[in-house]
Design an enzyme around this catalytic site. Structure first.
Site, short mmCIF file in Angstrom:
data_model
loop_
_atom_site.label_atom_id
_atom_site.label_comp_id
_atom_site.label_asym_id
_atom_site.label_seq_id
_atom_site.Cartn_x
_atom_site.Cartn_y
_atom_site.Cartn_z
N PRO A 81 0.90 -1.35 0.14
CA PRO A 81 -0.04 0.19 -0.04
C PRO A 81 0.79 1.25 0.09
CG PRO A 81 -0.99 -1.70 1.56
CD PRO A 81 0.44 -1.99 1.03
N CYS A 82 0.45 2.19 -1.08
CA CYS A 82 1.40 3.47 -1.45
C CYS A 82 1.08 4.63 -0.30
CB CYS A 82 1.42 3.73 -2.58
SG CYS A 82 -0.25 4.32 -3.28
N GLN A 83 0.00 4.56 0.33
CA GLN A 83 -0.46 5.86 1.03
C GLN A 83 0.52 6.18 2.19
OE1 GLN A 83 -2.19 3.15 0.79
NE2 GLN A 83 -4.30 3.56 0.28
#
Length: 400
Positions: A81-83
């Site tokens: 997940p890039c957040q």
């Protein structure tokens, strides 16, 4: 030609591209229900083991569950997940950045699966901040791989680079961090740009697409879109632009009222944009999910039959399949996977997902005057005072 365990699979962009490079996905570890349904509908043969949580997958998903022994898997591939590593997270006053964020724990889950399967290769694709900048994950990954090497006699060594997907024929500027490590420590030959000087354009993939349902622009600024030139944004309506002065120079975010240009690549497609966040279609409306899939280079047979917002989120979070195909070809060549003649045919041919360049691009439609409803707001506006205060001072201001 090769077997892949896919992590954080999402809507399957990375796997679609790897498939075109001759690599077969044997299982997908994906937590989101919408994404799991997309994968099941498009590739019923791709196993979806457990609940899709990478953090705990290594406790149940062992090589024997996929009919193999440690070391037999060719590739583990995925984009955590890039957040926590995105530019937006760096600016948010309440966000925890990078590896300090709870959502980054899945990096350790990924490393647990690498240790369990000991694949020939590891491929990571993510936002630029994942492997560069403050609190990035590269040190954690490298230390984790070093521990695996010490315990198992392997030689994983992460090679990382930030690339623009447009340089490889994707009709979209999308900067991504690419990390590859080979079990035997072999040199990684990251692909060289093929389209840096002649990128594919939005028109090349959208020219023949007729959508039955075209999204409508919403929000208080929607009616301004016809007043923005193709390839422009709100800066056109500032003191330094060519339109009427409705906004202050550099007082809005770059993608505010941003429109595609037919003769250029798209800008990065966001996963959850606000009502005024582009890029918008040159027809002055949001892009449909299918149009976004074309700009990401998904093949037309890949279906995402979900409501607009869910579909847009999945496509915006996806790896461009063409970029994945290029990376897959690199891995196949470096590791000499598969039968030699089949590998030669694959690597000597053109990537199958590369768009076809159209011979003619229509002229841009000229912008119109701003609507009467906004005329009362026209007038001199204060410009942004400088280069911007940056994320750290902003957090201090918010806390003070």
């Amino acid at each position: 030609m090769g077997k892949v365990l896919s992590l954080f699979t999402g809507a399957g962009g990375l796997d679609v591209g790897l498939e075109r490079a001759g690599l077969d996905t044997v299982a997908c570890v994906e937590l989101n229900g919408d994404a799991r349904s997309v994968l099941a509908a498009n590739r019923p043969g791709w196993a979806l083991p457990g609940d899709g949580d990478v953090n705990t997958a290594a406790q149940q998903l062992v090589p024997g569950a996929l009919g193999m022994k440690p070391g037999e898997l060719d590739l583990i591939a995925g984009g955590p997940p890039c957040q926590p590593f995105s530019k937006a997270a760096q600016w948010a006053s309440t966000a925890r950045s990078g590896m300090q964020d709870d959502r980054a724990k899945c990096v350790h889950g990924m490393l647990d699966l690498v240790e369990s399967f000991l694949p020939k290769a590891l491929l990571i694709e993510n936002v630029e901040g994942f492997l560069r900048g403050k609190d990035n994950a590269s040190e954690v990954i490298s230390e984790g791989l070093a521990g695996i090497n010490a315990r198992h006699g392997t030689s994983y060594r992460l090679a990382a680079e930030v690339v623009d997907a447009a340089d490889f024929g994707v009709p979209q500027h999308r900067r991504r961090a690419i990390g590859i490590a080979y079990r035997d420590g072999a040199e990684v030959h990251l692909p060289e740009a093929t389209h840096a000087d002649a990128p594919m354009r939005a028109w090349d993939v959208l020219w023949d697409l007729e959508e039955d349902e075209k999204p409508s622009a919403t929000g208080q600024w929607a009616a301004l879109l016809p007043s923005i030139p193709e390839g422009g944004n709100y800066l056109h309506l500032t003191a330094r632009g060519e339109g009427e002065e409705l906004f202050g120079w550099r007082t809005r975010y770059w993608s505010f009222l941003l429109k595609l240009a037919k003769d250029r690549p798209s800008w990065t497609l966001p996963a959850s944009p606000g009502p005024s966040t582009g890029p918008f279609h040159w027809d002055n409306r949001p892009l449909s999910v299918r149009e976004q899939m074309r700009l990401q280079t998904f093949p037309d047979e890949w279906r995402i039959d979900h409501p607009f917002r869910a579909g847009r989120r999945m496509v915006g979070n996806a790896t461009p399949p063409l970029l994945a195909e290029v990376l897959g070809r690199t891995i196949v060549g470096d590791l000499e996977l598969g039968e030699a003649s089949a590998r030669t045919r694959l690597l000597e041919g053109t990537p199958s997902l590369l768009p076809v360049r159209q011979p003619r691009v229509p002229r841009a439609v000229a912008p119109v005057s701003i609507p009467e409803a906004y005329q009362a707001q026209v007038g001199a506006k204060e410009a942004h005072p400088g280069e911007g205060i940056g994320p750290s001072p902003r957090r201090l201001v918010a806390r003070g």
